[in-house]
Structure formats: C-alpha cells, structure tokens
Enzyme design. Sequence first.
Site, PDB file in Angstrom:
ATOM      1  N   LEU A 145       0.924  -1.277  -0.015  1.00 52.69           N
ATOM      2  CA  LEU A 145      -0.070  -0.058   0.087  1.00 52.69           C
ATOM      3  C   LEU A 145       1.029   1.104  -0.081  1.00 52.69           C
ATOM      4  O   LEU A 145       1.929   1.200   0.641  1.00 52.69           O
ATOM      5  CB  LEU A 145      -0.698   0.033   1.140  1.00 52.69           C
ATOM      6  CG  LEU A 145      -2.032  -1.068   1.256  1.00 52.69           C
ATOM      7  CD1 LEU A 145      -2.747  -0.907   2.867  1.00 52.69           C
ATOM      8  CD2 LEU A 145      -3.132  -0.922   0.309  1.00 52.69           C
ATOM      9  N   ASP A 146       0.588   2.389  -0.783  1.00 52.83           N
ATOM     10  CA  ASP A 146       1.198   3.422  -0.727  1.00 52.83           C
ATOM     11  C   ASP A 146       1.353   4.084   0.828  1.00 52.83           C
ATOM     12  O   ASP A 146       0.507   3.724   1.868  1.00 52.83           O
ATOM     13  CB  ASP A 146       0.589   4.743  -1.522  1.00 52.83           C
ATOM     14  CG  ASP A 146       0.489   4.429  -3.022  1.00 52.83           C
ATOM     15  OD1 ASP A 146       1.118   3.636  -3.433  1.00 52.83           O
ATOM     16  OD2 ASP A 146      -0.473   4.770  -3.608  1.00 52.83           O
ATOM     17  N   ARG A 147       2.317   4.863   0.922  1.00 48.65           N
ATOM     18  CA  ARG A 147       2.555   5.113   2.238  1.00 48.65           C
ATOM     19  C   ARG A 147       1.439   6.176   3.055  1.00 48.65           C
ATOM     20  O   ARG A 147       1.206   5.819   4.204  1.00 48.65           O
ATOM     21  CB  ARG A 147       3.785   6.174   2.343  1.00 48.65           C
ATOM     22  CG  ARG A 147       4.122   6.882   3.707  1.00 48.65           C
ATOM     23  CD  ARG A 147       5.391   7.719   3.579  1.00 48.65           C
ATOM     24  NE  ARG A 147       5.768   8.467   4.827  1.00 48.65           N
ATOM     25  CZ  ARG A 147       6.843   9.071   4.944  1.00 48.65           C
ATOM     26  NH1 ARG A 147       7.881   8.975   4.104  1.00 48.65           N
ATOM     27  NH2 ARG A 147       7.035   9.809   6.160  1.00 48.65           N
ATOM     28  N   THR A 165      -1.716   5.738   2.422  1.00 57.18           N
ATOM     29  CA  THR A 165      -2.861   4.895   2.426  1.00 57.18           C
ATOM     30  C   THR A 165      -2.934   3.708   3.531  1.00 57.18           C
ATOM     31  O   THR A 165      -1.774   3.075   3.785  1.00 57.18           O
ATOM     32  CB  THR A 165      -3.083   3.983   1.109  1.00 57.18           C
ATOM     33  OG1 THR A 165      -2.860   4.699  -0.006  1.00 57.18           O
ATOM     34  CG2 THR A 165      -4.144   3.023   1.023  1.00 57.18           C
TER      35      THR A 165
END
Length: 308
Positions: A132-134, A136
């Site tokens: 997951l993106d930082r 998110t």
Amino acid sequence: MSLPRIRQTLVVPKALAGERLDRALEALTGDLSRSQAQKAVRRGDVQLDGKRVVRSNGTVSKGQTLSVERDAPPARVLHEDASLLVALKPAGWITHRADRSDAPDLAAHLDERFGPLPTARGDERPGIVHRLDRETSGLLVVARTDAALDALQDQFRARTVTKRYLAIVSGVPRADELDFEGALGPVPGTLDRQRVDPDGKPARTDVRVVARAAQHALLDCTIHTGRRHQIRVHLAEAGFPVLADPLYGTKSQRPLPRGVAPAPRLALHAGHLAFEHPATGERVAFEAPLPPDLAPLTDALGLADANR
C-alpha cells in the site's frame, strides 16, 4: 516494542483560521486529543511555520504550517496463524524498506515481532506479497512461510484476490457504478507520478458509490489489477480526485463546506481483503472500517456510514 517517531506536517485551512493551536491540532490530525496536543507542545514537539511553539492556546492563521513529532500510529495484526498475518497498516507507514524514506517500516516491524519471515522477494521485504502507498491505510496479508508466500503470490498473479478500498472524493458521480480500464504508465521525467497511457500496463478499477453529499462522495473501489497509484489516477482522470491527494488532486478539488477541516492525509483506505488460505484452501475475508483520522470526515461531509 516502542513505536517509531514520525513528524506529521499539516496546513491550516480557512475553516480553522483564528482557532486555538491545540484545537487545530486535534481537528487536523484526527486522532490526537486536545490534551495530547497540549502535552506535545510542552515537550517541544510542535512547530508553527518552522518555529518551536511554546504556548498551546495561541491562535493559528490560514496557510500556516503546523508540524508535530509524535509516535507513529500503531500497526495492528488482525489475524495470526502459522501461515500468515493480516495486518492493518496505518497511514504514514511504508510497506517495506525504501532507501529514500525514514518512515516506519511495516515489513521490518512484523519481521521483528513475528519473524523470521520469508525473504524470497528480498531481505528488505520479508513476507510481503503486496503493498500500500505510504499515506494509504488498510489491510495487508503477510506470509510467514515460503509455501504461503508462493501460494499468495500465485493468487495475486491470477487476480483471484479481492481488494476493495474506500475513497472520499471531490465531486459526485451521477451513476451508481463506474468502470475504468485505462492502461497506466509513468509520467516521463517524474519519480512517482503515473498517468493513463495507451501504451502502459492494463489496469481495471470498478467503483460503486456508497454515499453522496453536495460536492463530495464516498466510493467503494475494487481493483482487478495492482498498478501503482491505480485508484488515484483513475478517479482523478474521471474528475473525482481523492481528497488530500498531493499528486493528482490539487487542481480540481471542490471547496469543503464551511467549518469542515480538510482530510488529514490521503483519503484512501484498503478496507476489504479476501483470498484462499494457502494452508486450508478456505476462502477467508477481512474487513477494516475507516480509521479514526478519516471517519469524522464522512460525518462532517454528510456522507453515510462507511460500514454499511
């Protein structure tokens, strides 16, 4: 185990201009209480426009930058067995180590807590199957054995894993359901940005409208591929950027209602994850509602409960 420290940076919106600093911190972070904000000031952990704050009852102005050093929100493990872990990654944590980031590292944290985890995908990402993106938050499955890692990777490659996200967006879709199949590729000359590119990799996102307000909506997004920034790019391209998206939503955000504080971070949360358990073959599913830093925003915007 002590939590790593992070520095959270926030911009004061018009709605909070003239507010006390401790109340502004409470509103902007979404998970710090007023008393915790006051303690942070006393410890010297709060800066306003780069200068240390000494009084928590001073007022803030529109456009000022508030930053607070604090413990990173804890990473929770919702399920543990001999084959795998299902973790809830907080916003601000990276999924696995990156040379250019000093953010808390979920892979290293879980390896230290539950390890040794398998390293077939590299020593820097033990057990990690997907990411997951930082900024998110949400659910991640982490393998504890080589066999589980292989089996889970096969499921992701076969696209049999169900991944659904909740997104709070600017703009209101007219249709109840939307489908996006625009291929994605990198923006030349940039480090992180992606774009819809006919020559890129295929990407499919299905969207269902959960709730509508005057100028904002709560969306349930199912991704059938796992391209970088896929949901963010598809929604922005359609005119519905995710709130507080610094890469894709800065030019087309609708104004928030008077008195509503802005999203404290990217308003995207991985709330549903389902797959076949690698040891039993049983289909298992996990749910995680919007976390405390985003849930108040749905109430403030007049959007329905995200858990329905």
